[in-house]
Design a protein around this motif. Sequence first.
Motif, PDB file in Angstrom:
ATOM      1  N   ILE A   3      44.919  19.131  58.880  1.00 56.90           N
ATOM      2  CA  ILE A   3      43.687  19.067  58.653  1.00 56.90           C
ATOM      3  C   ILE A   3      43.208  18.872  57.161  1.00 56.90           C
ATOM      4  O   ILE A   3      43.869  19.730  56.333  1.00 56.90           O
ATOM      5  CB  ILE A   3      42.905  20.459  59.122  1.00 56.90           C
ATOM      6  N   TYR A   7      37.800  18.707  55.676  1.00 58.42           N
ATOM      7  CA  TYR A   7      37.469  18.964  57.194  1.00 58.42           C
ATOM      8  C   TYR A   7      37.919  20.425  57.717  1.00 58.42           C
ATOM      9  O   TYR A   7      37.475  20.650  58.897  1.00 58.42           O
ATOM     10  CB  TYR A   7      38.006  17.758  57.946  1.00 58.42           C
ATOM     11  N   LYS A   8      38.737  21.243  56.803  1.00 58.53           N
ATOM     12  CA  LYS A   8      38.956  22.679  57.086  1.00 58.53           C
ATOM     13  C   LYS A   8      37.901  23.448  57.473  1.00 58.53           C
ATOM     14  O   LYS A   8      36.986  23.726  56.592  1.00 58.53           O
ATOM     15  CB  LYS A   8      39.830  23.051  56.351  1.00 58.53           C
ATOM     16  N   GLN A 163      43.650  27.433  63.731  1.00 53.86           N
ATOM     17  CA  GLN A 163      43.185  26.331  63.026  1.00 53.86           C
ATOM     18  C   GLN A 163      42.247  25.525  63.655  1.00 53.86           C
ATOM     19  O   GLN A 163      42.215  25.234  64.858  1.00 53.86           O
ATOM     20  CB  GLN A 163      44.617  25.350  62.903  1.00 53.86           C
ATOM     21  N   THR A 165      39.122  22.580  62.810  1.00 53.14           N
ATOM     22  CA  THR A 165      38.789  21.425  62.058  1.00 53.14           C
ATOM     23  C   THR A 165      37.094  20.720  62.374  1.00 53.14           C
ATOM     24  O   THR A 165      36.969  20.937  63.458  1.00 53.14           O
ATOM     25  CB  THR A 165      39.723  19.971  62.006  1.00 53.14           C
ATOM     26  N   LYS A 167      35.106  17.584  61.470  1.00 47.25           N
ATOM     27  CA  LYS A 167      35.239  16.363  60.831  1.00 47.25           C
ATOM     28  C   LYS A 167      33.766  15.754  61.051  1.00 47.25           C
ATOM     29  O   LYS A 167      33.452  15.203  62.407  1.00 47.25           O
ATOM     30  CB  LYS A 167      36.099  15.284  61.372  1.00 47.25           C
TER      31      LYS A 167
END
Length: 204
Positions: A3, A7-8, A163, A165, A167
């Motif tokens: 990532i 975008y995280k 985790q 993301t 985007k």
Amino acid sequence: MFIPDIYKNENQEEIRAFLVKYSFGILVNQTNGKLCATHIPLELDTNKEGKEILLGHLSKENPQWKGFADNDQVLAIFSGPNSYISSSWYNHENVPTWNYIAVHVYGKIKVIEGEAVIDSLKKLTDKYEQNSDNPIRIANLSEKTMMQTRGIVAFEIEIQEIQATKKMSQNRDDIDHSNIILELEKTKSAQSIAVAKEMIKCRK
């Protein structure tokens, strides 16, 4: 999951709301030396110790569960709105890309039995029956019907790492960003329109 920092997504409240909304995920583990994956609903919950977990179940005919005892480390993958982004929508030459939202949950899995199985089925059913005109209740099902639960393996995954993301063209200037939203809305695609809405939220 790789990532890029831009975008995280580290907004824990937002991530958990996402897991509740897009709960149909992919459970990945290793069984007999091979990677296995099953598409199933995985419900976010908290166990008696106050730890966050995912609840789910598999058919006993699915060999994936037989690997839980040898290796209790699993990955659950969740996907949200996604759409192709044409570089023709930019005010300069570039390559096309894809906008999307995804969450990976890493955890430790264990099989649950007895009343815990029924409790997990109640939670699953109540969630998805809440908008039904004639909602099904596990407590109202006959003993004969409930015998089908013997054919499943229920489990909980203690969450160890998340985790996430998102985007959503965060790297684009205001002109390109606005134009991408307009073009996505023109497609009349539910997925593309959902991405456009997420892009608007990200820019606020």
